[in-house]
Design an enzyme around this catalytic site. Structure first.
Site, PDB file in Angstrom:
ATOM      1  N   GLU A  99       0.837  -1.200   0.000  1.00 20.76           N
ATOM      2  CA  GLU A  99       0.000   0.000   0.000  1.00 20.76           C
ATOM      3  C   GLU A  99       0.870   1.248   0.000  1.00 20.76           C
ATOM      4  OE1 GLU A  99      -2.579   1.396  -0.458  1.00 20.76           O
ATOM      5  OE2 GLU A  99      -4.353   0.380   0.287  1.00 20.76           O
ATOM      6  N   ASP A 100       0.295   2.346  -0.422  1.00 22.79           N
ATOM      7  CA  ASP A 100       1.002   3.625  -0.321  1.00 22.79           C
ATOM      8  C   ASP A 100       0.838   4.236   1.060  1.00 22.79           C
ATOM      9  OD1 ASP A 100      -1.689   3.860  -0.951  1.00 22.79           O
ATOM     10  OD2 ASP A 100      -1.460   5.780  -1.959  1.00 22.79           O
ATOM     11  N   ASP A 103      -4.147   4.881   6.832  1.00 21.71           N
ATOM     12  CA  ASP A 103      -4.693   6.039   7.517  1.00 21.71           C
ATOM     13  C   ASP A 103      -5.595   5.510   8.639  1.00 21.71           C
ATOM     14  OD1 ASP A 103      -6.035   8.445   8.019  1.00 21.71           O
ATOM     15  OD2 ASP A 103      -5.965   9.093   5.960  1.00 21.71           O
ATOM     16  N   PHE A 152      -2.387  16.117   5.107  1.00 20.93           N
ATOM     17  CA  PHE A 152      -2.814  15.538   3.832  1.00 20.93           C
ATOM     18  C   PHE A 152      -1.652  15.566   2.852  1.00 20.93           C
ATOM     19  CE2 PHE A 152      -4.879  14.747  -0.106  1.00 20.93           C
ATOM     20  CZ  PHE A 152      -5.901  13.867   0.235  1.00 20.93           C
ATOM     21  N   ARG A 165      -0.452  12.667  -8.420  1.00 22.83           N
ATOM     22  CA  ARG A 165       0.150  11.340  -8.263  1.00 22.83           C
ATOM     23  C   ARG A 165       1.550  11.270  -8.872  1.00 22.83           C
ATOM     24  NH1 ARG A 165      -3.927   7.715  -6.605  1.00 22.83           N
ATOM     25  NH2 ARG A 165      -5.957   8.069  -7.510  1.00 22.83           N
TER      26      ARG A 165
HETATM   27  C1  PRP Z   1      -5.911   5.274   0.018  1.00 20.78           C
HETATM   28  C2  PRP Z   1      -4.757   4.308   0.233  1.00 20.78           C
HETATM   29  C3  PRP Z   1      -5.415   3.183   0.965  1.00 20.78           C
HETATM   30  C4  PRP Z   1      -6.490   3.859   1.765  1.00 20.78           C
HETATM   31  C5  PRP Z   1      -5.995   4.024   3.161  1.00 20.78           C
HETATM   32  O1  PRP Z   1      -6.573   4.897  -1.140  1.00 20.78           O
HETATM   33  O2  PRP Z   1      -4.188   3.895  -0.974  1.00 20.78           O
HETATM   34  O3  PRP Z   1      -5.965   2.223   0.081  1.00 20.78           O
HETATM   35  O4  PRP Z   1      -6.727   5.124   1.168  1.00 20.78           O
HETATM   36  O5  PRP Z   1      -6.944   4.619   3.967  1.00 20.78           O
HETATM   37  P1  PRP Z   1      -7.541   3.940   5.268  1.00 20.78           P
HETATM   38  O6  PRP Z   1      -6.402   3.394   6.077  1.00 20.78           O
HETATM   39  O7  PRP Z   1      -8.231   5.112   5.951  1.00 20.78           O
HETATM   40  O8  PRP Z   1      -8.519   2.893   4.870  1.00 20.78           O
HETATM   41  P2  PRP Z   1      -7.662   5.795  -1.897  1.00 20.78           P
HETATM   42  O9  PRP Z   1      -9.029   5.351  -1.462  1.00 20.78           O
HETATM   43  O10 PRP Z   1      -7.302   7.234  -1.732  1.00 20.78           O
HETATM   44  O11 PRP Z   1      -7.534   5.335  -3.401  1.00 20.78           O
HETATM   45  P3  PRP Z   1      -6.327   5.495  -4.464  1.00 20.78           P
HETATM   46  O12 PRP Z   1      -5.184   4.651  -3.937  1.00 20.78           O
HETATM   47  O13 PRP Z   1      -6.902   4.976  -5.735  1.00 20.78           O
HETATM   48  O14 PRP Z   1      -5.962   6.952  -4.530  1.00 20.78           O
END
Ligand code: PRP
Length: 175
Positions: A99-100, A103, A152, A165
């Site tokens: 994952e990136d 949160d 953020f 991105r």
């Molecule tokens: C982000 C990130 C995780 C998630 C983390 O994805 O890549 O998948 O949010 O958040 P959490 O711990 O609160 O669940 P996002 O929904 O922004 O989608 P993307 O990667 O396509 O930008």
């Protein structure tokens, strides 16, 4: 919201150094057999691309899943939906979810439960960024690149409303 992303939180050089360290640790922890990297679209795509190129064995299988939980909002809706599932069977395999950012932890705790039901040999999580202050759902993360404050951030795969991105550094988005 229109904003600016002028403040660098983590430079591209710092990221590359940490990615190499994480890859070295992963190599040590998985001395043999294929590793299935499950890349969570879209945000993880740049991190995965850099991480896998630091893994020197040939048997690094790169698979993709897409999860949606945020939409175009800055905070999680709490709703997790698989919008693209794996097209391989991971039963009996060494699986590493990449994952990136983590949160609230809602996405990853859901995903981990989902993939555990498919009986991999092992299942671990690697994330480039971790925001521990925001955690709502506990999740066990084996590899963490950087712990960051509750700001953020965009860049290196992370977006705001699909912008930013492509930036090489991780930057703080300010209104
Ligand atoms: C982000 C990130 C995780 C998630 C983390 O994805 O890549 O998948 O949010 O958040 P959490 O711990 O609160 O669940 P996002 O929904 O922004 O989608 P993307 O990667 O396509 O930008």
């Amino acid at each position: 919201m229109s904003g600016s992303a002028d403040r660098i939180l983590i430079s591209s050089e710092q990221i590359q150094k940490r990615v190499r360290e994480m890859a070295a640790q992963i190599e040590q922890d998985y001395p043999e057999g294929p590793i299935y990297i499950v890349s969570i679209l879209k945000g993880a795509f740049i991190f995965v691309a850099d991480l896998v190129r630091e893994l020197k064995r040939p048997s690094v299988r790169i698979e993709f899943m897409a999860i949606s939980s945020y939409g175009n909002q800055k905070t999680s809706s709490g709703q997790v939906k698989v919008t693209r599932d794996l097209d391989v069977n991971i039963e009996g395999q060494q699986v590493l979810i990449v994952e990136d950012i983590i949160d609230s932890g809602v996405t990853l705790s859901y995903l981990k439960r989902l993939l555990e039901q498919r009986h991999p040999k092992s299942l671990a999580i690697a994330t480039l960024l971790d925001k521990p202050e925001r955690r709502l759902a506990p999740v066990d993360v084996k590899y963490i690149g950087f712990q960051i404050p509750d700001e953020f951030v965009v860049g290196y795969g992370l977006d705001y409303a699909e912008d930013y991105r492509n930036l090489g550094d991780i930057r703080v988005l300010t209104p």
